[in-house]
Design an enzyme around this catalytic site. Structure first.
Site, short mmCIF file in Angstrom:
data_model
loop_
_atom_site.label_atom_id
_atom_site.label_comp_id
_atom_site.label_asym_id
_atom_site.label_seq_id
_atom_site.Cartn_x
_atom_site.Cartn_y
_atom_site.Cartn_z
N ARG A 34 3.46 -31.27 28.94
CA ARG A 34 2.28 -31.31 28.06
C ARG A 34 1.83 -29.92 27.64
O ARG A 34 0.64 -29.69 27.39
CB ARG A 34 1.11 -32.06 28.73
CG ARG A 34 1.39 -33.52 28.97
CD ARG A 34 0.09 -34.34 29.03
NE ARG A 34 0.40 -35.70 29.46
CZ ARG A 34 -0.07 -36.28 30.56
NH1 ARG A 34 -0.88 -35.63 31.36
NH2 ARG A 34 0.26 -37.51 30.86
N ARG A 38 -3.95 -30.74 24.80
CA ARG A 38 -5.39 -30.64 24.58
C ARG A 38 -6.06 -29.40 25.17
O ARG A 38 -7.18 -29.09 24.81
CB ARG A 38 -6.07 -31.90 25.14
CG ARG A 38 -5.81 -33.14 24.30
CD ARG A 38 -6.50 -34.36 24.89
NE ARG A 38 -5.87 -34.81 26.11
CZ ARG A 38 -6.39 -35.71 26.94
NH1 ARG A 38 -7.58 -36.23 26.68
NH2 ARG A 38 -5.74 -36.08 28.03
N ARG A 47 -5.99 -31.82 15.89
CA ARG A 47 -6.43 -33.18 16.22
C ARG A 47 -7.77 -33.54 15.59
O ARG A 47 -8.06 -34.72 15.35
CB ARG A 47 -6.51 -33.35 17.74
CG ARG A 47 -5.18 -33.63 18.37
CD ARG A 47 -4.67 -35.04 18.12
NE ARG A 47 -5.33 -36.01 18.98
CZ ARG A 47 -6.19 -36.93 18.57
NH1 ARG A 47 -6.49 -37.03 17.30
NH2 ARG A 47 -6.75 -37.77 19.42
N ASP A 84 5.21 -38.99 21.93
CA ASP A 84 4.60 -39.78 23.00
C ASP A 84 5.60 -40.82 23.45
O ASP A 84 6.40 -41.31 22.65
CB ASP A 84 3.32 -40.46 22.48
CG ASP A 84 2.50 -41.03 23.63
OD1 ASP A 84 2.70 -42.21 23.97
OD2 ASP A 84 1.68 -40.29 24.20
N TYR A 161 3.10 -50.33 30.51
CA TYR A 161 2.11 -50.19 29.44
C TYR A 161 2.08 -51.45 28.56
O TYR A 161 1.01 -51.91 28.14
CB TYR A 161 2.44 -48.98 28.57
CG TYR A 161 1.91 -47.68 29.12
CD1 TYR A 161 0.58 -47.30 28.92
CD2 TYR A 161 2.73 -46.81 29.84
CE1 TYR A 161 0.09 -46.11 29.41
CE2 TYR A 161 2.25 -45.61 30.33
CZ TYR A 161 0.93 -45.26 30.12
OH TYR A 161 0.43 -44.08 30.62
#
Length: 358
Positions: A34, A38, A47, A84, A161
């Protein structure tokens, strides 16, 4: 499609690939799961203007955020394409939304096994070509600075998921399926495996130089369950990618398996044929090396929470970690993805310390 036709810039730093293949390195290579994410203000700027999956599906935006950490951190030895793991369920016809503060949400998860037949396996990878386009563009823009990693989620993790409808702390619905519908579970895992193999081969055809398979939900499995619902499919992915690359006369690339929480099954993982095994922060490096032997590269495994400590503490912990692993067949990383509030200077301290350690 042959990589030679693509005229990619020549690779200047091959530390990552050398370590994955067991060759000598001048310094231990380092990258971070990652790393395009973020914690970076420049990522937040992108974003603020674009939805998460729009960034994934727009090659220019995916390329831009992939390159952001390389501009800021000069010690990084790899980039990983921004995407992703849940693009695969999307390509199979499921809706996945990214909700702020919640994470991924499936408005219509799989409620019973009859719905497996509605998944659109035919043409799934053709609906993921935007990832290949992003990889191709990034290989040109990165200008050979470091290798580019492609990736996928593993079948069990993706299935979880798809059944739970998002992330789950208990995976209770998935575990119920394992008990009630074992045959359907294996049919779904097999379907996902077939799509994953073609997806990874497409990434290599587009320019990916190393592939990582994320079995992020392995921490929900006992050793016996891992052997039953994960192991076979992970091995099939490794064998299937190798065979299809040969068939298509594409260059073989090293592959990494990161099964988070499956430290109890390292001996099983070592049989799959992956060049590198990723370790989470709960695994002792020396014990891991004893289990897997000398012919597999290890990757990891600083606790992401350690990056909230002072730069001095981070350097000390990192140097200690690198010295435990040693220089041969080792890639430094965290034991899971970097978290959103991580201070920017922590990444500097971590990556610098890796290169200084040995």
């Amino acid at each position: 499609m042959n990589l030679k036709d693509k005229n990619f810039p020549e690779l200047k730093n091959d530390r990552l690939l050398r370590a994955a293949l067991g060759k000598e390195v001048d310094k231990v290579p380092v990258w971070v799961m990652r790393q395009a994410g973020r914690y970076l203000p420049e990522f937040q700027e992108v974003r603020a203007k674009h939805d998460f999956f729009t960034v994934c599906r727009t090659p220019e935006l995916a390329c831009e955020v992939t390159l952001q950490p390389l501009r800021r951190y000069k010690h990084l030895d790899a980039s990983i394409i921004f995407s992703d793991i849940l693009v695969i369920p999307q390509a199979l016809g499921m809706t996945v939304e990214m909700h702020a503060g919640v994470g991924p949400v499936f408005p219509k998860p799989l409620n019973d096994p009859s719905e497996i037949n509605q998944l659109q396996e035919e043409g799934a990878v053709s609906r993921l070509l935007y990832v290949g386009d992003a990889i191709n563009l990034t290989r040109h823009k990165i200008d050979g600075q470091v290798p580019l990693i492609g990736f996928t989620g593993a079948p069990f993790t993706l299935m979880g998921y798809m059944i739970e409808g998002g992330g789950s702390k208990t995976m209770s619905k998935t575990k119920e399926w394992l008990e009630k519908y074992p045959k359907d579970v294996h049919n779904l895992l097999s379907l996902l495996t077939r799509v994953i193999i073609d997806y990874l081969v497409m990434q290599v055809a587009s320019g990916a130089q190393l592939l990582q398979v994320f079995e992020s939900s392995a921490d929900h499995l006992t050793r016996d369950q891992f052997a039953e619902v994960s192991a076979t499919y992970l091995k099939n992915i490794r064998d299937g990618v190798r065979n299809k690359l040969d068939e298509k006369k594409l260059q073989q690339v090293p592959m990494t398996l990161f099964a988070k929480g499956a430290g109890h099954s390292l001996d099983i993982q070592a049989q799959f044929g992956y060049e590198t095994l990723g370790l989470d922060w709960t695994v002792d490096p020396k014990k891991a090396r004893e289990i897997v032997g000398e012919n597999i590269t290890l990757q990891g495994n600083l606790d992401p929470q350690d990056l909230y400590k002072t730069p001095e503490e981070i350097k000390k912990l990192t140097i200690n970690m690198v010295q435990k692993f040693g220089k041969h067949r080792y890639i430094a990383n965290l034991g899971h993805g970097i978290t959103p509030q991580t201070p920017l200077e922590s990444m500097t301290a971590f990556t610098e310390a890796v290169h200084e350690a040995l």
